[in-house]
Enzyme design. Sequence first.
Site, PDB file in Angstrom:
ATOM      1  N   HIS A   1       0.834  -1.199   0.000  1.00  0.00           N
ATOM      2  CA  HIS A   1       0.000   0.000   0.000  1.00  0.00           C
ATOM      3  C   HIS A   1       0.872   1.254   0.000  1.00  0.00           C
ATOM      4  O   HIS A   1       1.585   1.532   0.947  1.00  0.00           O
ATOM      5  CB  HIS A   1      -0.899  -0.025   1.241  1.00  0.00           C
ATOM      6  CG  HIS A   1      -1.819   1.139   1.352  1.00  0.00           C
ATOM      7  ND1 HIS A   1      -1.942   1.871   2.516  1.00  0.00           N
ATOM      8  CD2 HIS A   1      -2.665   1.692   0.457  1.00  0.00           C
ATOM      9  CE1 HIS A   1      -2.833   2.838   2.341  1.00  0.00           C
ATOM     10  NE2 HIS A   1      -3.292   2.740   1.090  1.00  0.00           N
TER      11      HIS A   1
ATOM     12  N   HIS B   1      -0.718  11.080  -2.370  1.00  0.00           N
ATOM     13  CA  HIS B   1      -2.064  10.707  -1.962  1.00  0.00           C
ATOM     14  C   HIS B   1      -2.942  11.922  -1.714  1.00  0.00           C
ATOM     15  O   HIS B   1      -4.051  12.039  -2.245  1.00  0.00           O
ATOM     16  CB  HIS B   1      -2.031   9.845  -0.690  1.00  0.00           C
ATOM     17  CG  HIS B   1      -3.387   9.500  -0.180  1.00  0.00           C
ATOM     18  ND1 HIS B   1      -4.060  10.287   0.743  1.00  0.00           N
ATOM     19  CD2 HIS B   1      -4.226   8.470  -0.471  1.00  0.00           C
ATOM     20  CE1 HIS B   1      -5.244   9.761   0.997  1.00  0.00           C
ATOM     21  NE2 HIS B   1      -5.372   8.651   0.281  1.00  0.00           N
TER      22      HIS B   1
END
Length: 358
Positions: A88, A130
């Site tokens: 991730h 992100h």
Amino acid sequence: LAPVRLALATATRRSIPRHAMPDAWPLGLGGSFSRAARSVFLVAAAAEAFRASWPHAPLQDSGEPLGLLRAAAGGDLMLAGKMAIVGHRGSSHEAPENTLASINLAFQQGSRGVEFDIQLSSDGELFLLHDDTLRRTAGPYAGRPGGISQELYEALLDTHVSQLSYWDFLQYVDVGSWKGEAFAGERPCLLRDALQAIPEGRFALCEVKGGDEAGAQALVAALKDSGLPQTAVAEKLMIIGFDFGLLVSLKRLLVDGGYSGVQVMSVKAAYSEEAAKEHVLAAGRAGLDGVDFEADPSVVTNAVIDLARSLGLHIGVWIWHEHLPDGDTALNAAAFQERGISFFTSDLPPAVREWMIV
């Protein structure tokens, strides 16, 4: 690969400009840019109806776990009978997320794939980040000669990155030292550099941001500009995201652009088995290639996975620590491998890494 279930669509694309590396550090501001449960019979009947309605040859049920991504040169990116572990944002337990250091470490630790997020800068560069701003992951101002003031630097950290130039500002920002001094040299990574860092036989899940039509078009343009054949791109890259409508549009763009083999999966935080089934059906109707659910075993049940299998769709899972604090564990990973899903996205904490080796 799952069959393409869409008609070709004409779409507008734009190229990504190339810029030279500047000598100084200017300002860097650019243009803005449940219901009651249905019976097993009804679910199976619905699945068969959807299958019959799609304009392609009948799906072949191999009996293997979902998500065997076929590499053009032979072999599978995801091994038959073995769920893939995906890092991730790279190996984000130990390294700064969405950096080359994190991507490289994930593969060194044995991940079959990595997941990262992309943003589009004001000068048209796709890079890994992100958040919509740099505030959370940026290091302190380095005080470059000929650079900018501390006050302006702080303001830029809170500016939406779509308004910032990659070449004039973003490339200089330290996005590693917040995770440790050993990573102080990490800078925002360009998508093309991230793709080059993926070893043969490994893959990436690339998350596109919701509402970012320009970013979706830029992604397709970047794939075309890469010069890589469609088969090479398809065996290395899968696209994921939360914005269902954007993903459907992006799938059409990919098909129209000659990249029909690139798979597109909807990311979904479903809170019941029934809701998960409904989303699987919606993904199938829309021509997407699968669903990436939050890793809750009470939601992503065998019934959900079997339904996806009947439609030829992938199922993956991802970790949301705030909602499921015990999700990123070896026990949870083992449970989902037993159910036969395609991939399990993890921050790669020590317990999961040890389970991977075993």
